[in-house]
Design a protein around this motif. Sequence first.
Motif, PDB file in Angstrom:
ATOM      1  N   GLY A   1       0.821  -1.209   0.000  1.00  0.00           N
ATOM      2  CA  GLY A   1       0.000   0.000   0.000  1.00  0.00           C
ATOM      3  C   GLY A   1       0.853   1.256   0.000  1.00  0.00           C
ATOM      4  O   GLY A   1       0.513   2.261  -0.655  1.00  0.00           O
ATOM      5  N   THR A   2       1.967   1.209   0.725  1.00  0.00           N
ATOM      6  CA  THR A   2       2.878   2.354   0.747  1.00  0.00           C
ATOM      7  C   THR A   2       3.438   2.616  -0.644  1.00  0.00           C
ATOM      8  O   THR A   2       3.513   3.770  -1.102  1.00  0.00           O
ATOM      9  N   LEU A   3       3.836   1.560  -1.336  1.00  0.00           N
ATOM     10  CA  LEU A   3       4.364   1.713  -2.698  1.00  0.00           C
ATOM     11  C   LEU A   3       3.300   2.245  -3.646  1.00  0.00           C
ATOM     12  O   LEU A   3       3.589   3.099  -4.503  1.00  0.00           O
ATOM     13  N   ILE A   4       2.053   1.755  -3.495  1.00  0.00           N
ATOM     14  CA  ILE A   4       0.964   2.253  -4.341  1.00  0.00           C
ATOM     15  C   ILE A   4       0.762   3.750  -4.129  1.00  0.00           C
ATOM     16  O   ILE A   4       0.632   4.532  -5.080  1.00  0.00           O
ATOM     17  N   GLY A   5       0.745   4.163  -2.877  1.00  0.00           N
ATOM     18  CA  GLY A   5       0.561   5.584  -2.570  1.00  0.00           C
ATOM     19  C   GLY A   5       1.695   6.437  -3.104  1.00  0.00           C
ATOM     20  O   GLY A   5       1.472   7.527  -3.651  1.00  0.00           O
ATOM     21  N   LEU A   6       2.933   5.961  -2.953  1.00  0.00           N
ATOM     22  CA  LEU A   6       4.083   6.729  -3.435  1.00  0.00           C
ATOM     23  C   LEU A   6       4.096   6.821  -4.960  1.00  0.00           C
ATOM     24  O   LEU A   6       4.427   7.872  -5.530  1.00  0.00           O
ATOM     25  N   ILE A   7       3.732   5.726  -5.621  1.00  0.00           N
ATOM     26  CA  ILE A   7       3.696   5.749  -7.090  1.00  0.00           C
ATOM     27  C   ILE A   7       2.657   6.751  -7.587  1.00  0.00           C
ATOM     28  O   ILE A   7       2.917   7.554  -8.495  1.00  0.00           O
ATOM     29  N   ASN A   8       1.452   6.699  -6.971  1.00  0.00           N
ATOM     30  CA  ASN A   8       0.411   7.660  -7.360  1.00  0.00           C
ATOM     31  C   ASN A   8       0.837   9.096  -7.067  1.00  0.00           C
ATOM     32  O   ASN A   8       0.521  10.010  -7.825  1.00  0.00           O
ATOM     33  N   MET A   9       1.531   9.275  -5.953  1.00  0.00           N
ATOM     34  CA  MET A   9       1.974  10.616  -5.590  1.00  0.00           C
ATOM     35  C   MET A   9       2.990  11.144  -6.612  1.00  0.00           C
ATOM     36  O   MET A   9       2.911  12.297  -7.055  1.00  0.00           O
ATOM     37  N   LEU A  10       3.936  10.309  -7.007  1.00  0.00           N
ATOM     38  CA  LEU A  10       4.948  10.726  -7.981  1.00  0.00           C
ATOM     39  C   LEU A  10       4.326  10.974  -9.355  1.00  0.00           C
ATOM     40  O   LEU A  10       4.737  11.882 -10.081  1.00  0.00           O
ATOM     41  N   LYS A  11       3.325  10.156  -9.712  1.00  0.00           N
ATOM     42  CA  LYS A  11       2.647  10.385 -10.989  1.00  0.00           C
ATOM     43  C   LYS A  11       1.920  11.720 -11.002  1.00  0.00           C
ATOM     44  O   LYS A  11       1.868  12.413 -12.018  1.00  0.00           O
ATOM     45  N   SER A  12       1.342  12.082  -9.845  1.00  0.00           N
ATOM     46  CA  SER A  12       0.599  13.346  -9.784  1.00  0.00           C
ATOM     47  C   SER A  12       1.523  14.544  -9.849  1.00  0.00           C
ATOM     48  O   SER A  12       1.114  15.627 -10.240  1.00  0.00           O
ATOM     49  N   LEU A  13       2.776  14.370  -9.475  1.00  0.00           N
ATOM     50  CA  LEU A  13       3.725  15.479  -9.555  1.00  0.00           C
ATOM     51  C   LEU A  13       4.006  15.865 -10.999  1.00  0.00           C
ATOM     52  O   LEU A  13       4.248  17.038 -11.304  1.00  0.00           O
ATOM     53  N   ASP A  14       3.964  14.902 -11.912  1.00  0.00           N
ATOM     54  CA  ASP A  14       4.211  15.204 -13.322  1.00  0.00           C
ATOM     55  C   ASP A  14       3.137  16.105 -13.900  1.00  0.00           C
ATOM     56  O   ASP A  14       3.401  16.949 -14.749  1.00  0.00           O
ATOM     57  N   SER A  15       1.902  15.899 -13.410  1.00  0.00           N
ATOM     58  CA  SER A  15       0.802  16.715 -13.931  1.00  0.00           C
ATOM     59  C   SER A  15       0.537  17.950 -13.077  1.00  0.00           C
ATOM     60  O   SER A  15      -0.425  18.665 -13.304  1.00  0.00           O
ATOM     61  N   ALA A  16       1.387  18.140 -12.067  1.00  0.00           N
ATOM     62  CA  ALA A  16       1.255  19.308 -11.173  1.00  0.00           C
ATOM     63  C   ALA A  16      -0.091  19.328 -10.460  1.00  0.00           C
ATOM     64  O   ALA A  16      -0.637  20.385 -10.175  1.00  0.00           O
ATOM     65  N   ASP A  17      -0.638  18.132 -10.202  1.00  0.00           N
ATOM     66  CA  ASP A  17      -1.904  18.022  -9.480  1.00  0.00           C
ATOM     67  C   ASP A  17      -1.592  17.943  -7.990  1.00  0.00           C
ATOM     68  O   ASP A  17      -1.501  16.866  -7.411  1.00  0.00           O
TER      69      ASP A  17
ATOM     70  N   GLU B   1      -3.446  18.723  -5.522  1.00  0.00           N
ATOM     71  CA  GLU B   1      -4.569  18.359  -4.659  1.00  0.00           C
ATOM     72  C   GLU B   1      -4.546  16.871  -4.296  1.00  0.00           C
ATOM     73  O   GLU B   1      -5.014  16.481  -3.231  1.00  0.00           O
ATOM     74  N   SER B   2      -4.045  16.031  -5.188  1.00  0.00           N
ATOM     75  CA  SER B   2      -4.008  14.594  -4.922  1.00  0.00           C
ATOM     76  C   SER B   2      -2.754  14.172  -4.164  1.00  0.00           C
ATOM     77  O   SER B   2      -2.620  13.011  -3.790  1.00  0.00           O
ATOM     78  N   LEU B   3      -1.846  15.115  -3.943  1.00  0.00           N
ATOM     79  CA  LEU B   3      -0.593  14.781  -3.266  1.00  0.00           C
ATOM     80  C   LEU B   3      -0.843  14.303  -1.837  1.00  0.00           C
ATOM     81  O   LEU B   3      -0.302  13.285  -1.404  1.00  0.00           O
ATOM     82  N   GLY B   4      -1.681  15.024  -1.100  1.00  0.00           N
ATOM     83  CA  GLY B   4      -1.961  14.667   0.293  1.00  0.00           C
ATOM     84  C   GLY B   4      -2.662  13.327   0.428  1.00  0.00           C
ATOM     85  O   GLY B   4      -2.209  12.464   1.184  1.00  0.00           O
ATOM     86  N   PRO B   5      -3.785  13.090  -0.293  1.00  0.00           N
ATOM     87  CA  PRO B   5      -4.465  11.794  -0.192  1.00  0.00           C
ATOM     88  C   PRO B   5      -3.583  10.614  -0.570  1.00  0.00           C
ATOM     89  O   PRO B   5      -3.628   9.573   0.083  1.00  0.00           O
ATOM     90  N   ASN B   6      -2.794  10.756  -1.630  1.00  0.00           N
ATOM     91  CA  ASN B   6      -1.918   9.649  -2.036  1.00  0.00           C
ATOM     92  C   ASN B   6      -0.853   9.359  -0.984  1.00  0.00           C
ATOM     93  O   ASN B   6      -0.523   8.209  -0.711  1.00  0.00           O
ATOM     94  N   MET B   7      -0.312  10.407  -0.391  1.00  0.00           N
ATOM     95  CA  MET B   7       0.682  10.216   0.664  1.00  0.00           C
ATOM     96  C   MET B   7       0.029   9.603   1.899  1.00  0.00           C
ATOM     97  O   MET B   7       0.648   8.791   2.608  1.00  0.00           O
ATOM     98  N   SER B   8      -1.224   9.959   2.140  1.00  0.00           N
ATOM     99  CA  SER B   8      -1.944   9.390   3.283  1.00  0.00           C
ATOM    100  C   SER B   8      -2.117   7.891   3.121  1.00  0.00           C
ATOM    101  O   SER B   8      -1.883   7.124   4.061  1.00  0.00           O
ATOM    102  N   VAL B   9      -2.502   7.447   1.910  1.00  0.00           N
ATOM    103  CA  VAL B   9      -2.631   6.018   1.652  1.00  0.00           C
ATOM    104  C   VAL B   9      -1.295   5.329   1.857  1.00  0.00           C
ATOM    105  O   VAL B   9      -1.205   4.235   2.425  1.00  0.00           O
ATOM    106  N   ALA B  10      -0.228   5.984   1.421  1.00  0.00           N
ATOM    107  CA  ALA B  10       1.106   5.393   1.534  1.00  0.00           C
ATOM    108  C   ALA B  10       1.482   5.126   2.986  1.00  0.00           C
ATOM    109  O   ALA B  10       2.100   4.105   3.301  1.00  0.00           O
ATOM    110  N   LEU B  11       1.112   6.012   3.899  1.00  0.00           N
ATOM    111  CA  LEU B  11       1.501   5.870   5.293  1.00  0.00           C
ATOM    112  C   LEU B  11       0.491   5.068   6.112  1.00  0.00           C
ATOM    113  O   LEU B  11       0.874   4.278   6.977  1.00  0.00           O
TER     114      LEU B  11
END
Length: 288
Positions: free
Chosen positions: A175-191, A193-203
């Motif tokens: 789950g941590t890896l899933i959250g980190l992957i989604n978080m890094l993907k969202s950085l490419d699109s400068a989104d 807003e999804s940074l916090g939720p994805n990091m939350s899932v990761a932790l």
Amino acid sequence: MNVVYLIGIVLAIVFTIFGIIVGISINPGQTPMFEFSFTPSSLWNFFDLSSILIVVGGTLAVVIACYPKLARSFPKHIKIMLRAKAFNPAEYVEQLVELAQIARKNGLLALEEKANDQADPFFKQAIMLIVDANDPDRVRSILENDIEQTSARHQEVVAMYERGSNAAPAFGMIGTLIGLINMLKSLDSADMESLGPNMSVALVTTFYGSILAHVIFNPIAANLTARDEEEILCRQIIVEGIMAIQSGENPKFLRERLMTFMNQQQREGSGEGERQTKEKKGRKKGKA
């Protein structure tokens, strides 16, 4: 009921929740030195449905895949674990001494009636083996093989919960890896807003994995192991007692010999139980 287990689990949950909602700050040399803050809303930060599905669902799936037959008996295992101490070595010692006294007076055949009164199938089988005048070596071999097979089945159940304890942190890491992957993907699109939720899932998934492993699966495995040890100890006492009865050993010596299987606390409890039994018998004779 196994009250100690329930108390331990409740305390673990209470201390965890306390640590989440209560903040303590220390101010040396000031008044007050300790400041407390309560934020019950912080509990919502630790609730995430995606994390629950990843950790709980993934862990249960692995356990079922590894132990498809045993997993169906989960309610039965919980019932065994929560049950109060079912195997009391002192009671078995007293029963064996009583059987030895009957055998010395009336012979081994007189034990058949006592065997039919036994609720423990292993004890009943042991008595019937000597009543049927089987060879002592054969009797011991049958009973010891029964003990080994019973312990092997118990250890397989314990291994299932240990597997769950190992799988839960692994799925927390997934789950941590899933959250980190989604978080890094969202950085490419400068989104952002999804940074916090994805990091939350990761932790949070790591948190769930640790709770599931160390608060749920590990205590169950430990308690089932303790139950196995209690049952095996009582069965070993039965084997030694039955073999001694078959050889015609003196009941007093038999008691002392079987007491060596128990620790000091159990021996003291056995002495108290024996004393109470004698007092009850004395009162019955007095009334008669």
